[in-house]
Design an enzyme around this catalytic site. Structure first.
Site, PDB file in Angstrom:
ATOM      1  N   ASP A  58       0.930  -1.354  -0.071  1.00 32.63           N
ATOM      2  CA  ASP A  58      -0.341   0.141  -0.137  1.00 32.63           C
ATOM      3  C   ASP A  58       0.780   1.287   0.157  1.00 32.63           C
ATOM      4  OD1 ASP A  58      -2.477   1.372   0.304  1.00 32.63           O
ATOM      5  OD2 ASP A  58      -2.171   2.192   2.166  1.00 32.63           O
ATOM      6  N   SER A  59       0.150   2.449  -0.276  1.00 35.18           N
ATOM      7  CA  SER A  59       1.492   3.781  -0.116  1.00 35.18           C
ATOM      8  C   SER A  59       1.317   3.922   1.159  1.00 35.18           C
ATOM      9  CB  SER A  59       0.189   5.043  -0.800  1.00 35.18           C
ATOM     10  OG  SER A  59      -1.019   5.199  -0.212  1.00 35.18           O
ATOM     11  N   CYS A  90      -4.173  -1.341  -1.716  1.00 37.34           N
ATOM     12  CA  CYS A  90      -4.438   0.605  -2.322  1.00 37.34           C
ATOM     13  C   CYS A  90      -5.352   0.489  -3.348  1.00 37.34           C
ATOM     14  CB  CYS A  90      -3.224   0.734  -2.220  1.00 37.34           C
ATOM     15  SG  CYS A  90      -3.114   2.657  -3.413  1.00 37.34           S
ATOM     16  N   GLU A 122      -2.376   8.078   8.289  1.00 36.81           N
ATOM     17  CA  GLU A 122      -1.331   8.070   8.516  1.00 36.81           C
ATOM     18  C   GLU A 122      -0.505   8.924   9.541  1.00 36.81           C
ATOM     19  OE1 GLU A 122       1.568   6.922   6.007  1.00 36.81           O
ATOM     20  OE2 GLU A 122      -0.125   5.681   5.327  1.00 36.81           O
ATOM     21  N   CYS A 173     -11.161   3.474  -0.898  1.00 41.19           N
ATOM     22  CA  CYS A 173      -9.731   3.788  -0.842  1.00 41.19           C
ATOM     23  C   CYS A 173      -9.490   2.692   1.206  1.00 41.19           C
ATOM     24  CB  CYS A 173      -9.060   5.140  -0.210  1.00 41.19           C
ATOM     25  SG  CYS A 173      -7.798   5.275   0.508  1.00 41.19           S
ATOM     26  N   HIS A 232      -6.918   3.230   3.597  1.00 40.77           N
ATOM     27  CA  HIS A 232      -6.744   3.851   4.016  1.00 40.77           C
ATOM     28  C   HIS A 232      -8.305   4.775   5.280  1.00 40.77           C
ATOM     29  CE1 HIS A 232      -2.343   5.171   3.212  1.00 40.77           C
ATOM     30  NE2 HIS A 232      -2.762   5.502   3.969  1.00 40.77           N
TER      31      HIS A 232
HETATM   32  N1  DGL Z   1      -4.605   3.338  -0.023  1.00 42.87           N
HETATM   33  C1  DGL Z   1      -4.704   3.978  -1.102  1.00 42.87           C
HETATM   34  C2  DGL Z   1      -5.740   3.395  -1.781  1.00 42.87           C
HETATM   35  O1  DGL Z   1      -6.983   2.856  -1.362  1.00 42.87           O
HETATM   36  C3  DGL Z   1      -4.224   5.488  -1.156  1.00 42.87           C
HETATM   37  C4  DGL Z   1      -4.250   6.716  -0.574  1.00 42.87           C
HETATM   38  C5  DGL Z   1      -3.113   7.811  -0.924  1.00 42.87           C
HETATM   39  O2  DGL Z   1      -1.872   6.869  -1.356  1.00 42.87           O
HETATM   40  O3  DGL Z   1      -3.598   8.463  -1.581  1.00 42.87           O
HETATM   41  O4  DGL Z   1      -6.264   4.555  -2.867  1.00 42.87           O
END
Ligand code: DGL
Length: 254
Positions: A6-7, A69, A147, A179, A181
């Site tokens: 993931d990011s 992600c 984050e 997303c 997150h």
């Molecule tokens: N967790 C990521 C997603 O599902 C991206 C969040 C990000 O880095 O902008 O899209």
């Protein structure tokens, strides 16, 4: 071994689901917090970053890679599947179940800009939304808050109201968390939604898909690499992966 990327820390919401379903498998997770967010970056840059991480996961012995992600799934998964001899599982906003569950005929999709602009996303919506109206909303503050480990409080509530207000006003009765997150904010989001508005997440469905593809169990270990600050990851882990028995390392990527 199951590799996950993931990011940043968002994909831990998917890791938690995979851990629940597959407690005996070894899992290696890479959170690219040094390069977070992906959601505002160009697809080609996201693809290159994913290649670097997939090379690392392959070297670690990944037999399957989960792109935990949505932004990376939209930008990169189709090409990664042609470049690596491994099965990939990605995130897809649950448009079909949301459209079927909607009684008002309006649904909202919360996701990053990169996801919402992706061609794969548009294909998904046109195939599965049926006659339902789809309203999309990028939520960059959600990623920053998660984050930072801020999962509740006035800043979270203000961001929720800002992002969900227009969608609710338009009559949406189902919201998709598009997303990885965002599920960490689902308790706070639910608390601010009117009764009868549903929130849909895809983490569990992804874990089921991984279960159907995974080979025999391994040693059950969880190893987490961050390209960002190791001490920060370790401080966040009790909140984002409660009960997770993980070894954490810093990973330097070029
Ligand atoms: N967790 C990521 C997603 O599902 C991206 C969040 C990000 O880095 O902008 O899209």
């Amino acid at each position: 071994m199951i590799g996950i990327l993931d990011s940043g820390v968002g994909g831990l919401s998917v890791l938690n689901e995979i851990r629940r379903r597959l407690p005996g498998h070894a899992v290696v997770y890479v959170g690219d917090s040094a390069w977070c967010p992906y959601g505002t970056k160009e697809p080609e840059d996201i693809r290159n970053r994913c290649r670097t991480i997939c090379d690392f996961l392959g070297d670690q012995g990944a037999e399957i890679i989960v792109i935990a992600c949505n932004s990376a799934t939209i930008a990169a998964i189709e090409i990664l599947r042609t470049e690596y001899p491994l099965p990939f599982v990605g995130m897809e906003p649950a448009v079909k179940p949301a459209a079927q569950a909607s009684r008002s005929g309006v649904i909202g999709i919360l996701a990053t800009e990169a996801s919402l602009q992706g061609e794969k996303f548009h294909r998904l919506v046109s195939t599965h939304a049926g006659g339902v109206r789809v309203i999309t909303q990028p939520c960059p503050k959600f990623v920053e808050l998660v984050e930072a480990g801020t999962l509740e409080g006035s800043e979270v509530d203000a961001a929720i109201d800002e992002y969900t207000g227009p969608i609710l006003k338009a009559g949406a009765d189902v919201l998709i968390l598009g997303c990885t997150h965002y599920p960490f904010l689902s308790r706070a989001i639910r608390a601010r939604l009117p009764d009868g508005v549903q929130l849909i997440d895809t983490g569990e469905a992804v874990a089921r898909r991984v279960e159907s593809l995974a080979g025999p169990a391994g040693d059950g270990s969880t190893t987490i690499y961050t390209t960002g600050d190791l001490a920060r990851l370790e401080a966040l882990l009790p909140k984002l992966g409660p009960g997770l028995d993980a070894t954490c390392h810093r990973l330097a990527l070029d």
